[in-house]
Design a protein around this motif. Structure first.
Motif, short mmCIF file in Angstrom:
data_model
loop_
_atom_site.label_atom_id
_atom_site.label_comp_id
_atom_site.label_asym_id
_atom_site.label_seq_id
_atom_site.Cartn_x
_atom_site.Cartn_y
_atom_site.Cartn_z
N TYR A 104 -34.57 30.36 40.78
CA TYR A 104 -35.02 28.98 40.58
C TYR A 104 -35.40 28.76 39.12
CZ TYR A 104 -37.46 24.56 41.18
OH TYR A 104 -37.84 23.25 41.06
N GLU A 251 -29.60 27.82 56.12
CA GLU A 251 -30.27 27.88 54.83
C GLU A 251 -31.38 28.92 54.84
OE1 GLU A 251 -30.70 24.59 51.88
OE2 GLU A 251 -30.69 23.34 53.68
N LEU A 254 -34.56 29.00 52.44
CA LEU A 254 -35.84 28.36 52.70
C LEU A 254 -36.92 29.38 53.06
CD1 LEU A 254 -34.67 25.24 54.75
CD2 LEU A 254 -35.23 25.36 52.32
N TYR A 260 -40.51 28.59 46.11
CA TYR A 260 -40.00 27.35 45.51
C TYR A 260 -39.26 26.47 46.52
CZ TYR A 260 -40.95 29.82 41.13
OH TYR A 260 -41.56 30.51 40.10
N PRO A 261 -38.38 27.03 47.37
CA PRO A 261 -37.69 26.14 48.33
C PRO A 261 -38.64 25.51 49.32
CG PRO A 261 -37.21 28.46 48.76
CD PRO A 261 -37.89 28.42 47.44
N GLN A 264 -40.35 22.74 47.55
CA GLN A 264 -39.39 21.65 47.34
C GLN A 264 -39.24 20.80 48.58
OE1 GLN A 264 -37.01 20.93 44.29
NE2 GLN A 264 -37.77 19.24 45.51
N GLN A 306 -31.87 19.05 43.70
CA GLN A 306 -30.73 19.58 44.43
C GLN A 306 -29.91 20.55 43.60
OE1 GLN A 306 -31.95 18.93 47.45
NE2 GLN A 306 -29.83 18.77 48.08
N HIS A 309 -31.93 23.70 43.75
CA HIS A 309 -31.96 24.26 45.11
C HIS A 309 -30.61 24.89 45.47
CE1 HIS A 309 -33.19 24.70 49.27
NE2 HIS A 309 -32.06 24.09 49.64
N SER A 312 -29.90 27.97 43.20
CA SER A 312 -30.74 29.12 43.53
C SER A 312 -30.29 29.79 44.81
CB SER A 312 -32.20 28.67 43.66
OG SER A 312 -32.67 28.09 42.47
N SER A 313 -29.84 29.00 45.78
CA SER A 313 -29.42 29.58 47.06
C SER A 313 -28.13 30.39 46.94
CB SER A 313 -29.24 28.47 48.10
OG SER A 313 -28.13 27.65 47.76
N ASN A 336 -26.10 19.09 51.12
CA ASN A 336 -27.00 19.00 49.97
C ASN A 336 -26.42 18.12 48.86
OD1 ASN A 336 -29.58 20.82 50.10
ND2 ASN A 336 -27.98 22.04 51.08
#
Length: 370
Positions: A104, A251, A254, A260-261, A264, A306, A309, A312-313, A336
């Motif tokens: 992130y 996801e 998360l 962070y997620p 968010q 977004q 997010h 980062s994922s 997303n």
């Protein structure tokens, strides 16, 4: 090299070079700025001298130049963490802000290095040409605010919460200066095409079915409301089977302990959800004069959120169990991306045809007085 007047650059001159682009641009475009020696010196004071007690006439420009300088620093951080550079800021990252080495942290550095830098240059160019920079500024305020709302709490409650060091306090200036800048930007006069009272009245009489783009936007916001509420329940550990299946099979990012997620999704739940509801109201009932400004702010905020997010994922610095699974990659990414595109369509709609959002009575009164 000395006989040609070329000498190796010191580290101080290299730091000044990072501000060369915006500074040279405004020197070429604004003659009054060049000849104002006190103002010109002030641009470099944040780098090597104490601040002056008397504010210069181009204080807003100075702020944007300082932020463009920090964007260059963020570019170095992101490139070094991804292995494209070495031995630039490794010691600082290890000893001062280790959380920037997370996926992130890298994503927000990329966003700052590209988008925020571009917006700062655009606003500097507008100021140099004595043009209005309200639209760029609102988008920048929304983007920067969203990154701080997630980044600062995420540092404190995530797995790096025990590694907060004095350098963390540097981020407070990033929180205070945008508030001041936002006040200056909102004070800028609005720029919108001239709309006649007859046009406003005509748009106000149209039903939602007669406005296909507005109908599509209402459908998007209903989707965004449901998606925001659902993901908020997911990060709050809702025991429903749908939430369990989503966080483990769609996801898993998360669940990442960096937090962070989760932060968010909570920001979306407590700030984004009410905004989406008010947007539905604004598209159903005419005369919502606030729509354009807040559409720009939230478009910047959601775009930054977004991008960080999604990136980062998928990033290699995210542990493999928390990355988006290959079998659900397309549905998650498309969902997303749709979530990020909708607010920008609203901005396009508000700027292209603002008559529906103009107050009917005031336009009629203006027409009578002309």
């Amino acid at each position: 090299m000395a006989e040609w007047g070329l000498e190796p650059r010191s580290s101080e001159s290299q730091s000044h070079a990072l501000t060369t682009t915006p500074h040279c641009f405004i020197r070429q475009r604004d003659d009054s700025f060049v000849h104002d020696k006190g103002t010109e010196m002030y641009i470099y004071k944040p780098l090597n001298q104490p601040f002056s007690l008397s504010p210069p006439p181009h204080l807003v420009t100075t702020v944007f130049m300082v932020f463009s300088f920090t964007s260059g620093i963020d570019a170095i951080i992101a490139l070094e963490e991804d292995g494209y550079l070495t031995n630039f800021l490794e010691f600082y990252m290890r000893e001062s802000e280790p959380y920037l080495s997370t996926s992130y942290g890298i994503m927000i550095c990329y966003w700052d290095a590209v988008v925020h830098y571009g917006l700062c240059l655009a606003m500097i160019a507008a100021i140099a040409n004595r043009k209005n920079y309200r639209h760029f500024g609102l988008y920048w305020v929304g983007s920067l605010t969203m990154s701080l709302l997630v980044f600062l709490p995420g540092n404190m409650v995530g797995k790096y919460g025990s590694e907060i060091r004095p350098a963390f306090l540097l981020n407070i200036s990033y929180l205070l200066i945008p508030i001041w800048a936002a006040m200056r930007i909102f004070a800028q006069p609005r720029t919108s095409p001239v709309v006649t009272a007859d046009k406003v009245a005509e748009e106000h009489r149209k039903t939602l079915l007669q406005r296909p783009l507005d109908l599509a936007l209402v459908g998007y916001f209903l989707f965004a409301i449901g998606f925001t509420f659902f993901r908020g329940l997911v990060v709050l550990n809702c025991p429903a089977d749908a939430c369990f299946n989503y966080i483990y099979h769609h996801e898993p990012y998360l669940r990442d302990p960096v937090a962070y997620p989760k932060v968010q999704m909570l920001v979306f739940l407590f700030y984004g959800l009410p905004y989406f509801c008010t947007c539905v109201y604004g598209l159903l009932f005419p005369g919502s004069t606030w729509m354009t400004d807040w559409a720009l702010v939230f478009a910047g905020a959601i775009a930054q959120a977004q991008f960080s997010h999604i990136g980062s994922s998928l990033h290699q610095h995210t542990s493999f169990p928390y990355r988006t699974p290959e079998e659900t990659w397309w549905p998650v990414i498309l969902g997303n991306l749709t979530y990020a595109v909708g607010p920008h369509l609203l901005v396009f709609r508000c700027l292209r045809n603002p008559a529906f959002f103009c107050p009917l009575l005031s336009w009629k009164e203006d027409k009578k007085t002309q």
